[in-house]
Design an enzyme around this catalytic site. Structure first.
Site, PDB file in Angstrom:
ATOM      1  N   ASP A 110     -11.125   9.663  -4.030  1.00 52.91           N
ATOM      2  CA  ASP A 110     -12.264  10.574  -4.010  1.00 52.91           C
ATOM      3  C   ASP A 110     -12.152  11.608  -5.129  1.00 52.91           C
ATOM      4  O   ASP A 110     -13.112  12.320  -5.414  1.00 52.91           O
ATOM      5  CB  ASP A 110     -12.300  11.311  -2.675  1.00 52.91           C
ATOM      6  CG  ASP A 110     -11.024  12.116  -2.472  1.00 52.91           C
ATOM      7  OD1 ASP A 110     -11.049  13.350  -2.640  1.00 52.91           O
ATOM      8  OD2 ASP A 110      -9.987  11.518  -2.190  1.00 52.91           O
ATOM      9  N   ASP A 138       5.289   4.771   3.432  1.00 55.33           N
ATOM     10  CA  ASP A 138       5.044   6.206   3.586  1.00 55.33           C
ATOM     11  C   ASP A 138       6.331   6.833   4.118  1.00 55.33           C
ATOM     12  O   ASP A 138       7.292   6.119   4.421  1.00 55.33           O
ATOM     13  CB  ASP A 138       3.871   6.449   4.549  1.00 55.33           C
ATOM     14  CG  ASP A 138       3.127   7.748   4.256  1.00 55.33           C
ATOM     15  OD1 ASP A 138       3.804   8.795   4.151  1.00 55.33           O
ATOM     16  OD2 ASP A 138       1.896   7.731   4.130  1.00 55.33           O
ATOM     17  N   GLU A 146       0.868  -1.167   0.000  1.00 49.91           N
ATOM     18  CA  GLU A 146       0.000   0.000   0.000  1.00 49.91           C
ATOM     19  C   GLU A 146       0.905   1.217   0.000  1.00 49.91           C
ATOM     20  O   GLU A 146       1.720   1.404   0.906  1.00 49.91           O
ATOM     21  CB  GLU A 146      -0.926   0.060   1.214  1.00 49.91           C
ATOM     22  CG  GLU A 146      -1.872   1.253   1.101  1.00 49.91           C
ATOM     23  CD  GLU A 146      -2.581   1.643   2.389  1.00 49.91           C
ATOM     24  OE1 GLU A 146      -3.324   2.651   2.349  1.00 49.91           O
ATOM     25  OE2 GLU A 146      -2.388   0.985   3.428  1.00 49.91           O
ATOM     26  N   ASP A 155      -2.693  12.128  -2.496  1.00 48.44           N
ATOM     27  CA  ASP A 155      -2.796  13.531  -2.887  1.00 48.44           C
ATOM     28  C   ASP A 155      -2.893  13.584  -4.414  1.00 48.44           C
ATOM     29  O   ASP A 155      -2.011  13.076  -5.109  1.00 48.44           O
ATOM     30  CB  ASP A 155      -1.548  14.282  -2.407  1.00 48.44           C
ATOM     31  CG  ASP A 155      -1.640  15.783  -2.647  1.00 48.44           C
ATOM     32  OD1 ASP A 155      -2.379  16.220  -3.550  1.00 48.44           O
ATOM     33  OD2 ASP A 155      -0.936  16.523  -1.941  1.00 48.44           O
TER      34      ASP A 155
END
Length: 214
Positions: free
Chosen positions: A153, A68, A43, A117
């Site tokens: 989204d 990350d 991920e 982002d």
């Protein structure tokens, strides 16, 4: 560094399931970290690791690595994995730009990109996680016929991604404009991150794209 962040950083450094640039594990994740031959799923931009943890619970026969650069976020995912005895979960603190330094060709079975982002500014195009720069890296660590999943989204990022993979050696396997239209919805798409809950409260639809190199 604020005191609370420093505390989390020190704890993260000492967790048994966390790794960073100091760990040279390219080609060795299965043998040295997970100690099995199960498929590896990444991920990217995992944040708190909610999706990594959710997938790991659904698929105990796969290994999951959240990636990350923000230790204070990943700290929670790593801590939760330890407390829930999730031995198929690890976290790697690196810049995604350096993926190919930490995974060898074909070492990864699948990639998830969840609510990244969208980087809508034109000068930031190369930093979009479905830009050519990153697609090249994904192909290196995946090989062919292995899935990349984008859950977002952002209409902008969704449409950009569709357009950018067009006319490349890429097969689109699923395009979903609103995952709530899926009946039944696959269990892996039911996992909700902090950001997904936030967007849903604002009435924003969640989109899903799956594709693979051929």
């Amino acid at each position: 560094m604020p005191k609370n962040k420093l505390k989390k950083f020190n704890e993260y450094q000492n967790f048994t399931n966390t790794f960073d640039a100091r760990n040279q594990l390219k080609g060795k994740w299965k043998s040295e970290v997970f100690k099995n031959n199960h498929p590896i799923v990444l991920e990217l931009a995992c944040g708190r690791g909610e999706y990594t943890l959710g997938l790991a619970e659904l698929y105990p026969d796969k290994n999951f690595i959240g990636i990350d650069v923000k230790t204070s976020r990943m700290w929670l995912g790593a801590k939760t994995a330890i407390e829930s005895n999730r031995s198929n979960v690890a976290f790697l603190r690196i810049q995604i730009d350096f993926l190919t330094d930490y995974f060898e060709y074909g070492e990864v079975e699948e990639i998830w990109i969840t609510f990244p982002d969208p980087q809508p500014q034109k000068p930031r195009e190369k930093q979009r996680l479905t830009s050519d720069k990153y697609l090249d890296k994904y192909k290196t660590i995946l090989g062919v016929e292995k899935k990349i999943n984008l859950k977002t989204d952002s209409d902008f990022l969704f449409n950009y991604s569709l357009q950018n993979i067009k006319d490349k050696n890429i097969q689109i396997t699923q395009v979903v404009m609103n995952i709530d239209d899926l009946d039944p919805m696959p269990d892996e798409l039911k996992i909700k991150t902090y950001y997904e809950r936030m967007w849903r409260e604002q009435g924003i639809t969640i989109k899903y794209l799956q594709f693979q190199f051929i």
